[in-house]
Design a protein around this motif. Structure first.
Motif, PDB file in Angstrom:
ATOM      1  N   LEU A   1      -5.938  21.528 -26.540  1.00  0.00           N
ATOM      2  CA  LEU A   1      -6.557  22.589 -27.328  1.00  0.00           C
ATOM      3  C   LEU A   1      -5.527  23.665 -27.684  1.00  0.00           C
ATOM      4  CD1 LEU A   1      -9.983  23.034 -25.479  1.00  0.00           C
ATOM      5  CD2 LEU A   1      -9.628  22.090 -27.774  1.00  0.00           C
ATOM      6  N   ARG A   2      -4.661  23.982 -26.749  1.00  0.00           N
ATOM      7  CA  ARG A   2      -3.632  24.998 -27.001  1.00  0.00           C
ATOM      8  C   ARG A   2      -2.669  24.516 -28.083  1.00  0.00           C
ATOM      9  NH1 ARG A   2      -2.231  29.580 -24.373  1.00  0.00           N
ATOM     10  NH2 ARG A   2      -3.780  29.081 -22.757  1.00  0.00           N
ATOM     11  N   ALA A   3      -2.287  23.244 -28.029  1.00  0.00           N
ATOM     12  CA  ALA A   3      -1.398  22.697 -29.055  1.00  0.00           C
ATOM     13  C   ALA A   3      -2.079  22.707 -30.421  1.00  0.00           C
ATOM     14  CB  ALA A   3      -0.985  21.276 -28.677  1.00  0.00           C
ATOM     15  N   GLN A   4      -3.373  22.421 -30.456  1.00  0.00           N
ATOM     16  CA  GLN A   4      -4.102  22.446 -31.727  1.00  0.00           C
ATOM     17  C   GLN A   4      -4.193  23.859 -32.290  1.00  0.00           C
ATOM     18  OE1 GLN A   4      -7.674  20.532 -30.310  1.00  0.00           O
ATOM     19  NE2 GLN A   4      -7.082  18.526 -31.127  1.00  0.00           N
ATOM     20  N   LEU A   5      -4.378  24.855 -31.417  1.00  0.00           N
ATOM     21  CA  LEU A   5      -4.402  26.246 -31.876  1.00  0.00           C
ATOM     22  C   LEU A   5      -3.046  26.633 -32.447  1.00  0.00           C
ATOM     23  CD1 LEU A   5      -5.665  29.019 -32.196  1.00  0.00           C
ATOM     24  CD2 LEU A   5      -5.147  29.472 -29.777  1.00  0.00           C
ATOM     25  N   MET A   6      -1.975  26.197 -31.797  1.00  0.00           N
ATOM     26  CA  MET A   6      -0.628  26.495 -32.311  1.00  0.00           C
ATOM     27  C   MET A   6      -0.441  25.901 -33.704  1.00  0.00           C
ATOM     28  SD  MET A   6       1.500  25.824 -28.783  1.00  0.00           S
ATOM     29  CE  MET A   6       3.106  25.882 -29.591  1.00  0.00           C
ATOM     30  N   LEU A   7      -0.891  24.668 -33.892  1.00  0.00           N
ATOM     31  CA  LEU A   7      -0.747  24.016 -35.198  1.00  0.00           C
ATOM     32  C   LEU A   7      -1.566  24.739 -36.263  1.00  0.00           C
ATOM     33  CD1 LEU A   7       0.251  21.683 -36.955  1.00  0.00           C
ATOM     34  CD2 LEU A   7      -1.699  20.323 -36.138  1.00  0.00           C
TER      35      LEU A   7
ATOM     36  N   GLY B   1       0.362  30.238 -41.664  1.00  0.00           N
ATOM     37  CA  GLY B   1       1.474  31.178 -41.831  1.00  0.00           C
ATOM     38  C   GLY B   1       1.664  32.139 -40.675  1.00  0.00           C
ATOM     39  N   ARG B   2       1.121  31.865 -39.519  1.00  0.00           N
ATOM     40  CA  ARG B   2       1.218  32.767 -38.361  1.00  0.00           C
ATOM     41  C   ARG B   2       2.100  32.129 -37.278  1.00  0.00           C
ATOM     42  NH1 ARG B   2      -4.990  34.074 -37.091  1.00  0.00           N
ATOM     43  NH2 ARG B   2      -4.001  35.282 -35.422  1.00  0.00           N
ATOM     44  N   ARG B   3       3.357  31.890 -37.616  1.00  0.00           N
ATOM     45  CA  ARG B   3       4.289  31.231 -36.681  1.00  0.00           C
ATOM     46  C   ARG B   3       4.479  32.044 -35.413  1.00  0.00           C
ATOM     47  NH1 ARG B   3       9.837  29.944 -39.108  1.00  0.00           N
ATOM     48  NH2 ARG B   3      10.079  28.853 -37.118  1.00  0.00           N
TER      49      ARG B   3
ATOM     50  N   VAL C   1       1.178  31.962 -28.335  1.00  0.00           N
ATOM     51  CA  VAL C   1       0.184  31.120 -27.666  1.00  0.00           C
ATOM     52  C   VAL C   1       0.883  30.155 -26.710  1.00  0.00           C
ATOM     53  CG1 VAL C   1      -1.486  29.255 -28.038  1.00  0.00           C
ATOM     54  CG2 VAL C   1      -1.577  31.306 -29.459  1.00  0.00           C
ATOM     55  N   PHE C   2       2.038  29.625 -27.116  1.00  0.00           N
ATOM     56  CA  PHE C   2       2.796  28.729 -26.230  1.00  0.00           C
ATOM     57  C   PHE C   2       3.305  29.484 -25.002  1.00  0.00           C
ATOM     58  CE2 PHE C   2       6.873  27.075 -24.775  1.00  0.00           C
ATOM     59  CZ  PHE C   2       6.527  25.781 -24.440  1.00  0.00           C
TER      60      PHE C   2
END
Length: 509
Positions: A192-198, A204-206, A212-213
């Protein structure tokens, strides 16, 4: 009847909710539902009810609770007793946990074929069945703990699958908020955390994605003493380098399979106006499951009626029509339910190698495939209720019409099917049918002979068609002479002969 365990335990029978006020009564029901259709020993039930502190009279008290639960459910045969213990009979489509699993499995199949929108809709429908923690306030019952944990894990996995589908469809902006809530509730769930990062990266919110990571890495180190998984690390690296692998791939949705399996309509169909009107009332609703049975003697016109109604009702079934001859009578072996299901599944786009060989698994997949469709399912020439039951859809939307020589009482009693009993045609309709084949002039020339012929055919459409066709092939043969031939019964069996007519009006064995 509906059994709901994906939240507070409840039982609904049509619009009425069963009263389950006593906690021990709810515990008993919950344990039986956790092992639906399987025997649960009295020892396990005593452990669930009294947590190792059962009274001396526990055996008799358990029987009392079972009796009260049967009464609360309103169906005494729902709870069966056998040597191995008690079992709760749960029919297809009645348990929300099973419907959830079926919808999730079907969504995965749709996703694998590239039908992402269909997969997303199924995933949302599956997740929509959840109302809270499984079994509600009964989470402290040790016997239920494993089942609660299993369902919770399935729910989280379903969320991950749904989020993956949303991201594949390009719904990053819509998904960010939902993913943020999920990550906040389940901070150690790395996928879920990886999906939120993607999702953040694609909007556009790098910087937010990288934060989050970092938050997840600290939580994993502080709480578990471990490093992030490879999936999370790879996502972090890809965002840092702005790799093209994170770009949204182009989605090409495959065409939806819409089966159109109805045989041709019956020519020269005559009468049956009232029967057609009764079939028009079969639309499924709260008090109508959308199942009709057409029963009658051989040659009564059961299939003809079903096909005539189906063809004139095509606009009511935009998602297609399924048809199968179950071979319930005749020289061939009746079709087994798993064979019928295999044909239906292929018609709905399931590859032969992906078709389950087990009848229960095949039936579950079939119910999932038609769950969100508006279809007609015509089961022709059924042998028995047991042959038909696995072929029924699990919810509203589909209409089922079953033809059979059997009255299929079990479908009426258990599934609320509407029964239509066919007999011979009224005399004026029988005469009209003969006239449509032979022509009004020939029929008008021998009205008494035609009436006699109709009586000998017992006013059954099939026998009338056979007789009229035979007369059509022999224009020099008088109707009265043919009626006498039919009555004497001295000719050998051949297509269109008098013995063929007698075969069409034979009694049911």
């Amino acid at each position: 009847m509906d059994f709901d365990v994906l939240g507070t335990l409840r039982v609904r029978n049509e619009s009425r909710e069963a009263r389950l006020d006593a906690r021990l009564q709810r515990v008993l029901l919950a344990v039986l539902l956790a092992r639906a259709n399987r025997a649960v020993s009295a020892e396990v039930l005593r452990e669930a009810l009294w947590d190792g502190r059962a009274p001396r009279s526990a055996g008799k008290v358990l029987q009392v609770y079972v009796h009260r639960l049967r009464r609360a459910l309103g169906e005494a045969d729902r709870i069966a007793y056998q040597e191995a213990g008690y079992s709760l009979v749960v029919r297809p489509g009645e348990l929300d946990a099973t419907r959830f699993a079926e919808l999730r499995a079907l969504a995965l199949q749709e996703h694998a074929t590239g039908a992402l929108s269909a997969a997303r809709d199924l995933q949302r429908e599956a997740l929509g069945l959840w109302r809270g923690t499984p079994f509600g306030d009964l989470g402290d019952v040790p016997v239920l703990r494993a089942e609660i944990d299993r369902l919770q894990e399935q729910r989280l996995a379903a969320y991950e699958e749904c989020m993956a589908t949303e991201l594949a469809l390009g719904n990053h902006s819509k998904t960010v908020g939902e993913l943020a809530e999920l990550v906040d509730e389940y901070p150690l769930r790395e996928r879920l955390r990886a999906q939120l990062m993607l999702a953040l990266h694609r909007t556009g919110r790098r910087a937010d994605a990288l934060r989050v990571f970092d938050t997840g890495r600290r939580l994993l180190a502080d709480d578990l003493g471990i490093d992030p998984s490879r999936e999370l690390r790879d996502m972090h690296t890809s965002i840092l380098r702005d790799l093209p692998v994170l770009d949204l791939p182009r989605v090409v949705e495959p065409p939806v399979t819409v089966p159109r399996q109805l045989p041709a309509d019956i020519s020269r169909f005559t009468g049956r106006g009232e029967a057609l009107r009764r079939l028009d009332e079969v639309l499924p609703g709260q008090d109508n499951p959308g199942i009709s049975t057409i029963s009658g003697a051989p040659g009564a016109g059961k299939t003809a009626l079903a096909l005539r109604w189906a063809h004139r009702s095509l606009d009511r079934f935009p998602d297609g029509q399924l048809y199968i001859n179950l071979r319930g009578c005749g020289s061939e072996r009746p079709l087994r339910p798993v064979e019928a299901l295999a044909q239906f599944l292929r018609a709905l786009g399931v590859a032969p190698l992906e078709t389950p060989l087990d009848v229960d698994e095949a039936a579950a997949l079939f119910r999932s495939l038609v769950a969100r469709r508006t279809m007609l399912i015509l089961l022709d020439n059924a042998a028995s209720v047991d042959q038909v039951r696995p072929l029924l859809p699990g919810g509203p939307g589909c209409v089922v019409v079953v033809t059979s020589r059997d009255r299929l009482t079990g479908l009426v009693a258990e599934h609320g099917a509407r029964r239509l009993l066919l007999d011979g045609l009224p005399e004026h309709d029988a005469v009209t049918l003969v006239a449509r084949v032979l022509g009004p002039e020939r029929v008008g020339a021998e009205p008494e002979a035609v009436a006699r012929l109709c009586r000998l055919c017992e006013f059954r459409p099939l026998a009338l068609r056979i007789a009229a066709t035979h007369l059509l092939d022999q224009p020099e043969l008088a109707i009265a002479a043919y009626a006498g031939e039919l009555e004497s019964g001295d000719r050998i069996a051949q297509p269109g002969s008098a013995s063929a007519v007698r075969y069409a009006v034979r009694p049911v064995a």
